[in-house]
Design an enzyme around this catalytic site. Sequence first.
Site, short mmCIF file in Angstrom:
data_model
loop_
_atom_site.label_atom_id
_atom_site.label_comp_id
_atom_site.label_asym_id
_atom_site.label_seq_id
_atom_site.Cartn_x
_atom_site.Cartn_y
_atom_site.Cartn_z
N SER A 135 0.09 2.16 2.74
CA SER A 135 0.61 1.17 1.97
C SER A 135 0.37 1.22 0.33
O SER A 135 -0.58 1.63 -0.16
CB SER A 135 -0.44 -0.32 2.43
OG SER A 135 0.07 -1.29 1.33
N LYS A 161 4.84 2.33 3.37
CA LYS A 161 4.81 0.72 3.25
C LYS A 161 4.78 0.62 1.75
O LYS A 161 3.88 1.01 1.31
CB LYS A 161 3.95 -0.22 3.84
CG LYS A 161 3.72 -1.24 3.63
CD LYS A 161 2.82 -2.20 4.48
CE LYS A 161 1.97 -3.08 3.75
NZ LYS A 161 0.96 -3.94 4.73
N LYS A 163 4.77 -2.40 -1.49
CA LYS A 163 4.61 -3.88 -1.76
C LYS A 163 5.88 -4.32 -2.50
O LYS A 163 6.32 -3.48 -3.35
CB LYS A 163 3.40 -3.95 -2.44
CG LYS A 163 2.24 -3.78 -1.81
CD LYS A 163 1.91 -4.78 -0.60
CE LYS A 163 0.70 -4.42 0.10
NZ LYS A 163 0.33 -5.62 0.94
N ASP A 188 6.29 -5.01 2.35
CA ASP A 188 5.41 -6.01 2.58
C ASP A 188 5.57 -6.81 1.17
O ASP A 188 5.18 -6.48 0.03
CB ASP A 188 3.95 -5.46 2.72
CG ASP A 188 3.03 -6.42 3.12
OD1 ASP A 188 3.27 -7.90 3.23
OD2 ASP A 188 1.78 -6.15 3.40
N GLU A 213 7.56 -7.41 5.99
CA GLU A 213 6.36 -8.02 6.39
C GLU A 213 6.13 -9.28 5.76
O GLU A 213 6.21 -9.04 4.46
CB GLU A 213 5.16 -6.93 6.25
CG GLU A 213 3.75 -7.48 6.51
CD GLU A 213 2.72 -6.39 6.49
OE1 GLU A 213 3.01 -5.09 6.38
OE2 GLU A 213 1.49 -6.69 6.35
N ASP A 238 1.67 -11.00 9.13
CA ASP A 238 0.52 -10.62 8.58
C ASP A 238 -0.28 -11.91 8.47
O ASP A 238 -0.98 -12.57 9.56
CB ASP A 238 0.40 -9.75 7.49
CG ASP A 238 -0.90 -9.54 7.02
OD1 ASP A 238 -1.89 -9.88 7.51
OD2 ASP A 238 -0.89 -8.43 6.07
N LYS A 262 -4.81 -7.41 12.02
CA LYS A 262 -6.22 -6.95 11.30
C LYS A 262 -7.42 -7.43 11.92
O LYS A 262 -7.44 -8.96 11.88
CB LYS A 262 -5.94 -7.40 9.92
CG LYS A 262 -4.80 -6.61 9.25
CD LYS A 262 -4.81 -7.19 7.63
CE LYS A 262 -3.58 -6.75 6.94
NZ LYS A 262 -3.49 -7.33 5.69
N GLY A 290 -4.56 -3.28 7.44
CA GLY A 290 -6.10 -2.85 6.88
C GLY A 290 -6.08 -3.89 5.54
O GLY A 290 -5.26 -4.29 5.09
O1 OSB Z 1 -0.85 -7.39 3.07
O2 OSB Z 1 -1.24 -5.76 4.38
C1 OSB Z 1 -1.70 -6.53 3.37
C2 OSB Z 1 -4.32 -4.81 1.22
C3 OSB Z 1 -5.26 -5.79 0.72
C4 OSB Z 1 -4.69 -7.44 1.40
C5 OSB Z 1 -3.42 -7.20 1.92
C6 OSB Z 1 -2.86 -6.25 2.45
C7 OSB Z 1 -3.19 -4.76 2.13
C8 OSB Z 1 -2.60 -3.79 2.32
C9 OSB Z 1 -3.36 -2.33 2.37
O3 OSB Z 1 -1.37 -3.59 2.28
C10 OSB Z 1 -3.85 -1.88 3.64
C11 OSB Z 1 -4.81 -0.89 3.73
O4 OSB Z 1 -4.29 0.36 3.45
O5 OSB Z 1 -5.75 -1.05 4.05
MG MG Z 2 0.69 -7.62 4.63
#
Ligand code: OSB
Ligand code: MG
Length: 369
Positions: A135, A161, A163, A188, A213, A238, A262, A290
Site C-alpha cells: 500500500s 495499492k 491511496k 484506496d 476501496e 474496509d 483486518k 494491514g
Molecule cells: O486503509 O488500509 C487502510 C494503513 C493505516 C490505516 C489504514 C490503512 C492503511 C494501509 C496500509 O493501507 C496497510 C499496511 O501496509 O499495513
Molecule cells: Mg483501507
Amino acid sequence: MHIERIELRVLQLPLVRHFETSFRRSFGRDTILVTVWADGVAGWGESPVEDGPWYSPETVETAWHVQRDFLVPLLLGQEIATADEAFARMARVRGHAMAKTGLEEALWDVEARQKGVSVAHLLGSTRPAIESGVSVGIQDTPDELLAQVEGYLAQGYRRIKVKIKLGWDVEIVRRLRERWPDVPLMVDANSAYTLADAERLAALDDFGLLMIEQPLAYDDIYEHSLLQPRLRTPLCLDESIHTPAHARTALELGSCRIINIKPGRVGGLGQARRIHDLCHARGAPVWCGGLLETGVGRAHNVAIASLPGYTLPGDVSASDRYFARDVVEPPFRLNADGTITVPTGPGIGVEIDHPFLEQVTVRREVFAD
Ligand code: OSB
Ligand code: MG
C-alpha cells in the site's frame, strides 16, 4: 488455559518513510503490544491503535483505558478453553475492537504453543506462503509516487495499492497505467468521496483496477450500494465492516464485491475468520488488510491470510517496508516470487527481539492474578 498474567506496553517506532492517506500523514507508529501468560506459557498480540482517532475512533489512550479497566478484569484469573472463545468472553464491552484484538491474538499464540502448532495451523491454514501486495501513500509529486512504485515492483510485490483523494486520483492512476499497463493495481480512498463524486469515480473504470476501496463514508454501507451499480470496478469495503453482520449486510445490499479483513478492525482472529467463512461461503473474495503492524501483529495477519478464502494479495508487506528494525526475529521478508512464507514454528513462529523491544517501549503495566 488459566490466564494468570497480562502485560500491556506502548511502543513507538519510526517508519522508514512517511505514510499518507486521505486523512493524514504519519511518520511513526504508536501501537500496543499485549503479552498474556496462561499455564506458564506466554503469547503475544497487537492492538494496532494509532496516536489519534483518524482511521478508527480508537486511540492508544482509549485502548489502554478499556484494556486496563474492563477487558483485563474480564480475562485475568479466568479459565478459557480456546482462543476462539475470547471474543465472546469480551462481548460485554461494546466496540473497542482494537483493544480486544491484542488480548485475543495473544491467546491464539498461547493456545498454539501449548498444542505445539503454529497459529496459522490452528486457524485452518491451507497455504505455505501468502501473496504480498503493498500500500503506497500519497506523495508530494506524481514522480515521487512512480519512483516508490518502481522500487516496490523491483522487489517483487504482487499488487500495488495507491491511496487516493480528490485531486490525487484519475490523473495519478493514468500515469501509473501508462507506465505499467498490466500490474495488478487498486486504489484506496479512505472515505475521501461522497455519492456526488460518482462520475469522477466512474472515470477510474477505464484503468482496469482490481477494486476501489472504501470511497464513501467510514460508517456507511447503504450509499455504497447505490454507488456500486454505477461502476464497473468492484468496490471493496474496509472501514465500514466491523462484524460478520456488517459483511452480510454489505454483500446482501451489493455495497461491495470484495472485503478487506483486518483482525485489528474486527476484534481479532476469531472474528476475522468468521467474516472470512461467511464471505467464502458466498463466493466473495477477501484479502488481509494491514494497519502498519509490527512483527507481532504482522505474524497474526500472515497466519489468517493463509486461509483458503483470502484469494487476493493483501496489504501484508515485509517488515522492511515499514521499519528499519522490527521487534521480531527473523523479520518478515519478501520472497523473490512476491510471497511471504507463513511461519511453521509453534505459535506466531517468530521470536520477540527483547532488547530492541525494551528500547522502543514507552509505557508498560503488568496485571497479575
Ligand atoms: O486503509 O488500509 C487502510 C494503513 C493505516 C490505516 C489504514 C490503512 C492503511 C494501509 C496500509 O493501507 C496497510 C499496511 O501496509 O499495513
Ligand atoms: Mg483501507
